[in-house]
Design an enzyme around this catalytic site. Sequence first.
Site, PDB file in Angstrom:
ATOM      1  N   ASP A  67      44.585   4.261 -29.012  1.00  0.00           N
ATOM      2  CA  ASP A  67      43.537   3.584 -29.199  1.00  0.00           C
ATOM      3  C   ASP A  67      43.357   3.365 -30.922  1.00  0.00           C
ATOM      4  OD1 ASP A  67      41.612   5.034 -29.086  1.00  0.00           O
ATOM      5  OD2 ASP A  67      40.446   3.904 -27.933  1.00  0.00           O
ATOM      6  N   ASN A 136      30.021   4.581 -20.053  1.00  0.00           N
ATOM      7  CA  ASN A 136      30.282   3.923 -18.770  1.00  0.00           C
ATOM      8  C   ASN A 136      31.952   3.776 -18.127  1.00  0.00           C
ATOM      9  OD1 ASN A 136      32.043   2.788 -20.866  1.00  0.00           O
ATOM     10  ND2 ASN A 136      31.527   0.800 -21.316  1.00  0.00           N
ATOM     11  N   HIS A 138      34.863   4.090 -19.352  1.00  0.00           N
ATOM     12  CA  HIS A 138      36.155   3.536 -20.443  1.00  0.00           C
ATOM     13  C   HIS A 138      37.302   5.126 -20.614  1.00  0.00           C
ATOM     14  CE1 HIS A 138      33.884   3.703 -24.305  1.00  0.00           C
ATOM     15  NE2 HIS A 138      34.580   4.611 -24.464  1.00  0.00           N
ATOM     16  N   GLU A 143      36.879  -1.292 -21.490  1.00  0.00           N
ATOM     17  CA  GLU A 143      36.160  -1.158 -20.887  1.00  0.00           C
ATOM     18  C   GLU A 143      36.142  -2.013 -19.520  1.00  0.00           C
ATOM     19  OE1 GLU A 143      34.375   0.531 -22.495  1.00  0.00           O
ATOM     20  OE2 GLU A 143      33.496  -0.558 -24.773  1.00  0.00           O
TER      21      GLU A 143
END
Length: 261
Positions: A67, A136, A138, A143
């Site tokens: 990314d 979280n 991800h 996400e």
Amino acid sequence: MKVIVCKDSDEMSRAAAQIFAQRIRKKPNIVLGLATGGTPVKMYKELIRMCKEENLDFSKVITYNLDEYLGLSGDHDQSYRYFMNENLFNHININKANTHVLNGKAKDPAAECKAYEEAIKKAGGIDIQLLGIGGNGHIAFNEPGSPKNSRTRIVDLTEKTIQDNARFFASVNDVPKQALSMGNGTILEAKEIVLIADKASKADAIAKSIEGPATEQVPASLLQSHKNVTFVVDKDAASKLKKKYEAPKAAKAASKGCCCC
Ligand code: GLP
């Protein structure tokens, strides 16, 4: 899934580096999927050491990163291209032309994402993909709620991810709100996947990913459906796992995946 629980982040880094080194020695023109963040830094240091001291040869290795922040150019010190150059590529005998990071400044980001997918396919697909994990759950910048079959695309970062990553920026307002990211579907096509995690702040995400239901709400839990995944975690990140997993006998043994669930 294999789960390797290491005593600390140094052992985690060595164990993961051993897995990558073994695969590179077996296939010198291997296609690696690489990750950024604080977690892989020591693993990259170990790969650099192996390159310098143990003739680990990167001259034919090809890499694709997961990314990049949208709007940051490769020479911005918080861009993931800059991170990769500083933490790995500048210190090993890799051909920079073989290293690929999405261009956060692309004029047409959607076209950039499409071309990235095509380039990965043309290279024969990713042989082994390294992943970190967000607090979280991800993976890359997928996400919670990202579809299982998502491809490389523009994504909005959640407030939690922006807050978590603010530590690298001068202020939280400087953290980009969007990124370009390989999708869950892109990642799941890698032939082998290694996810690394250390610190207690990852314990919830790790427990949900390994022992919880596979759900798009916890993107790393989608890895449960993949045939060749290894989680290499330290004992803090493993602290909320209910089942017992063995520790590696030695970092070297980890490359063979010495403990499975
Ligand atoms: C970012 C990256 C992820 C990485 C995560 C965790 O959000 N896009 O690929 O796994 O951070 O980073 P850290 O290793 O710093 O906890």
